[in-house]
Design an enzyme around this catalytic site. Structure first.
Site, PDB file in Angstrom:
ATOM      1  N   GLU A  92       0.826  -1.201   0.000  1.00 46.12           N
ATOM      2  CA  GLU A  92       0.000   0.000   0.000  1.00 46.12           C
ATOM      3  C   GLU A  92       0.866   1.259   0.000  1.00 46.12           C
ATOM      4  OE1 GLU A  92      -3.128  -2.222   2.921  1.00 46.12           O
ATOM      5  OE2 GLU A  92      -2.492  -0.201   3.408  1.00 46.12           O
ATOM      6  N   CYS A 105       3.231   8.487   1.556  1.00 45.72           N
ATOM      7  CA  CYS A 105       3.554   7.556   2.632  1.00 45.72           C
ATOM      8  C   CYS A 105       3.871   6.203   1.997  1.00 45.72           C
ATOM      9  CB  CYS A 105       2.345   7.459   3.568  1.00 45.72           C
ATOM     10  SG  CYS A 105       2.546   6.215   4.845  1.00 45.72           S
ATOM     11  N   CYS A 112       5.006  -7.266   8.035  1.00 44.69           N
ATOM     12  CA  CYS A 112       6.001  -6.709   8.961  1.00 44.69           C
ATOM     13  C   CYS A 112       6.336  -7.758  10.024  1.00 44.69           C
ATOM     14  CB  CYS A 112       5.447  -5.451   9.621  1.00 44.69           C
ATOM     15  SG  CYS A 112       6.617  -4.741  10.806  1.00 44.69           S
ATOM     16  N   CYS A 116       3.208  -5.695  15.829  1.00 40.75           N
ATOM     17  CA  CYS A 116       2.556  -4.971  16.920  1.00 40.75           C
ATOM     18  C   CYS A 116       1.079  -5.371  16.943  1.00 40.75           C
ATOM     19  CB  CYS A 116       2.694  -3.464  16.711  1.00 40.75           C
ATOM     20  SG  CYS A 116       4.404  -2.954  16.594  1.00 40.75           S
ATOM     21  N   CYS A 119      -1.665  -3.220  14.995  1.00 39.49           N
ATOM     22  CA  CYS A 119      -1.356  -2.809  13.621  1.00 39.49           C
ATOM     23  C   CYS A 119      -1.733  -3.891  12.617  1.00 39.49           C
ATOM     24  CB  CYS A 119       0.135  -2.504  13.518  1.00 39.49           C
ATOM     25  SG  CYS A 119       0.666  -2.148  11.829  1.00 39.49           S
ATOM     26  N   GLY A 159       5.478  -2.226   7.070  1.00 43.82           N
ATOM     27  CA  GLY A 159       6.830  -2.720   7.300  1.00 43.82           C
ATOM     28  C   GLY A 159       7.626  -1.883   8.283  1.00 43.82           C
ATOM     29  N   SER A 191       9.979   6.390  10.106  1.00 44.73           N
ATOM     30  CA  SER A 191       9.334   6.006  11.368  1.00 44.73           C
ATOM     31  C   SER A 191       9.770   4.593  11.749  1.00 44.73           C
ATOM     32  CB  SER A 191       7.817   6.065  11.184  1.00 44.73           C
ATOM     33  OG  SER A 191       7.167   5.611  12.341  1.00 44.73           O
ATOM     34  N   SER A 214       8.046   5.372  17.097  1.00 48.01           N
ATOM     35  CA  SER A 214       6.689   4.960  17.493  1.00 48.01           C
ATOM     36  C   SER A 214       6.751   4.509  18.945  1.00 48.01           C
ATOM     37  CB  SER A 214       6.193   3.834  16.592  1.00 48.01           C
ATOM     38  OG  SER A 214       6.130   4.293  15.270  1.00 48.01           O
ATOM     39  N   CYS A 332      -2.084   1.756   7.920  1.00 50.01           N
ATOM     40  CA  CYS A 332      -1.239   0.873   7.130  1.00 50.01           C
ATOM     41  C   CYS A 332      -1.691  -0.583   7.261  1.00 50.01           C
ATOM     42  CB  CYS A 332       0.226   1.039   7.507  1.00 50.01           C
ATOM     43  SG  CYS A 332       0.587   0.673   9.220  1.00 50.01           S
TER      44      CYS A 332
HETATM   45  N1  SAH Z   1       7.055   0.147  11.355  1.00 50.33           N
HETATM   46  C1  SAH Z   1       7.246   1.527  11.524  1.00 50.33           C
HETATM   47  C2  SAH Z   1       6.662   2.363  10.393  1.00 50.33           C
HETATM   48  C3  SAH Z   1       5.327   1.933   9.849  1.00 50.33           C
HETATM   49  S1  SAH Z   1       3.974   2.100  10.938  1.00 50.33           S
HETATM   50  C4  SAH Z   1       6.735   1.989  12.873  1.00 50.33           C
HETATM   51  O1  SAH Z   1       6.098   1.197  13.559  1.00 50.33           O
HETATM   52  O2  SAH Z   1       7.014   3.118  13.234  1.00 50.33           O
HETATM   53  C5  SAH Z   1       3.651   3.828  10.858  1.00 50.33           C
HETATM   54  C6  SAH Z   1       2.959   4.375  12.071  1.00 50.33           C
HETATM   55  O3  SAH Z   1       1.611   3.894  12.160  1.00 50.33           O
HETATM   56  C7  SAH Z   1       3.639   3.971  13.375  1.00 50.33           C
HETATM   57  O4  SAH Z   1       3.776   5.079  14.231  1.00 50.33           O
HETATM   58  C8  SAH Z   1       2.667   2.956  13.927  1.00 50.33           C
HETATM   59  O5  SAH Z   1       2.813   2.798  15.296  1.00 50.33           O
HETATM   60  C9  SAH Z   1       1.355   3.550  13.485  1.00 50.33           C
HETATM   61  N2  SAH Z   1       0.207   2.644  13.565  1.00 50.33           N
HETATM   62  C10 SAH Z   1       0.135   1.344  13.256  1.00 50.33           C
HETATM   63  N3  SAH Z   1      -1.103   0.855  13.490  1.00 50.33           N
HETATM   64  C11 SAH Z   1      -1.830   1.892  13.977  1.00 50.33           C
HETATM   65  C12 SAH Z   1      -3.166   2.039  14.422  1.00 50.33           C
HETATM   66  N4  SAH Z   1      -4.002   1.007  14.429  1.00 50.33           N
HETATM   67  N5  SAH Z   1      -3.552   3.255  14.853  1.00 50.33           N
HETATM   68  C13 SAH Z   1      -2.725   4.307  14.843  1.00 50.33           C
HETATM   69  N6  SAH Z   1      -1.443   4.238  14.447  1.00 50.33           N
HETATM   70  C14 SAH Z   1      -0.989   3.042  14.021  1.00 50.33           C
HETATM   71 FE1  SF4 Z   2       5.350  -3.212  11.941  1.00 51.39          FE
HETATM   72 FE2  SF4 Z   2       5.195  -0.609  12.498  1.00 51.39          FE
HETATM   73 FE3  SF4 Z   2       2.961  -2.096  12.252  1.00 51.39          FE
HETATM   74 FE4  SF4 Z   2       4.555  -2.455  14.340  1.00 51.39          FE
HETATM   75  S1  SF4 Z   2       3.401  -0.592  13.850  1.00 51.39           S
HETATM   76  S2  SF4 Z   2       3.651  -4.089  13.072  1.00 51.39           S
HETATM   77  S3  SF4 Z   2       6.562  -2.126  13.448  1.00 51.39           S
HETATM   78  S4  SF4 Z   2       4.410  -1.640  10.657  1.00 51.39           S
END
Ligand code: SAH
Ligand code: SF4
Length: 352
Positions: A92, A105, A112, A116, A119, A159, A191, A214, A332
């Site tokens: 995406e 973006c 990934c 998390c 996510c 990712g 990030s 993050s 994402c």
């Molecule tokens: N992996 C990296 C970059 C991609 S995620 C990272 O984790 O930083 C980009 C951002 O989206 C990160 O700050 C992540 O914590 C946030 N993110 C992921 N899922 C989310 C959600 N459900 N609500 C809000 N932010 C989210």
């Molecule tokens: Fe990966 Fe970032 Fe999503 Fe965590 S928040 S699963 S590090 S993409």
């Protein structure tokens, strides 16, 4: 055998290829001009190259590695693409439009490995790393759509960029290189979930890229509920690495904080977050959590504002990021989860 993406080739290799095909050195500049200033997606269009060269390039390389499977546009002009890669996987990319600047973006991996719990990108774990050309082509796609060069790039798609660091660096060198896309280094934000060796390696490159951490939680215990153990570093080490990044590059780090109702939005959390940001001289970016699973909801808007105000009143620099493109599932990993390939994979979300 699948053709190689031409943008994956180091300049020296492309120069050697041109020599081997009896071509003058200035052809490199012409090819780059087509790829990065005119956003060409095939070699046939490269009108000032000899026909034989265009044919030889077509025989050996791909000019562009993405095929749009879905394009969604929201009222606020956010555009979200689901792209198919050459091997059938999908990623995406989101274009966030504002009157004065165009931000794209980009994703760095399919899936990934960090996984998390809040996510969508991490649900299936890592499928594969993106190649440098596949990272760059997301920017090219946005430029083609706008018919102008984008202004800002945020590496916040699918990712963990610092777990695909060599390809990320190669891609950013093409994106920032004056002979390629020429985007200013200060307009790039990377990030990370807090991959310590990656932050340190980036710091030592001393580029002007902006780093966003993050954070989402203020203790190792609280973070442990959000990030599985495998790629989670101790908070103290992460903050040290961020300090080192600041020292080496002179750039302020941003702390990303996704507000989750009942999870990290208490008065104490606001206090801890403000104190941490002040110690690190960092700014805070609050994001109401996108509800990708039933376990995580954003607090009510009133509470989000109150949290923001409290953090600000404690002397920290804080901004609240509006959720753009929510209707088009711009968080994402959400769009890709609806594709048939992803639906076939068992749901592997498993907090450790
Ligand atoms: N992996 C990296 C970059 C991609 S995620 C990272 O984790 O930083 C980009 C951002 O989206 C990160 O700050 C992540 O914590 C946030 N993110 C992921 N899922 C989310 C959600 N459900 N609500 C809000 N932010 C989210
Ligand atoms: Fe990966 Fe970032 Fe999503 Fe965590 S928040 S699963 S590090 S993409």
């Amino acid at each position: 055998m699948a053709l190689r993406l031409i943008k994956n080739l180091p300049a020296a290799e492309l120069t050697a290829w041109l020599q081997a095909h009896g071509q003058a050195a200035f052809r490199l500049k012409q090819i780059r001009d087509w790829l990065y200033s005119r956003w060409a997606i095939d070699f046939v269009a490269m009108g000032n190259l000899p026909t034989a060269l265009r044919q030889a390039l077509t025989d050996d390389f791909l000019a562009f590695g993405l095929e749009p499977l879905e394009t969604q546009t929201a009222d606020d002009d956010t555009v979200k693409w689901l792209f198919r890669l050459v091997d059938g996987e999908s990623i995406e990319t989101v274009l966030i439009r504002a009157p004065d600047r165009q931000t794209v973006c980009i994703s760095t991996q399919v899936g990934c490995p960090v996984r998390c719990t809040f996510c969508a990108s991490g649900r299936d774990g890592l499928i594969r790393d993106l190649e440098p050309g596949e990272i760059v082509d997301q920017v090219i796609a946005a430029c083609r759509h706008l018919q102008q060069r984008v202004d800002n790039i945020v590496v916040m798609g699918m990712g963990e960029p610092l777990l695909n660091l060599e390809h990320l660096i190669a891609a950013l060198d093409l994106i920032c290189g004056p002979e390629c896309l020429g985007v200013g280094a200060r307009h790039i934000t990377i990030s990370t979930s807090g991959i310590v060796p990656g932050i340190r390696r980036l710091a030592e490159l001393r580029r002007q890229w902006h780093l966003a951490l993050s954070l989402h939680a203020l203790t190792d215990e609280q973070r442990g509920r959000l990030i599985p153990a495998r790629y989670r570093y101790p908070l103290a080490e992460i903050l040290d690495a961020c300090r080192y990044y600041r020292e080496c590059t002179g750039r302020i780090v941003t702390l990303e904080y996704a507000l989750m109702a009942g999870g990290n939005d208490s008065q104490d959390d606001a206090l801890g977050l403000a104190a941490l940001a002040r110690r690190l001289d960092a700014k805070i970016n609050l994001i109401p959590c996108n509800p990708v699973s039933e376990h995580y909801q954003a607090p009510a808007e009133r509470q989000v504002r109150a949290f923001e105000e409290r953090v600000r009143s404690l002397g920290a620099k804080v901004t609240l990021r509006q959720r753009k493109g929510e209707r088009i599932q711009a968080a994402c990993g959400q769009l890709r989860r609806r594709t048939p390939a992803a639906a076939e994979r068992p749901d592997q979300a498993s907090p450790e």
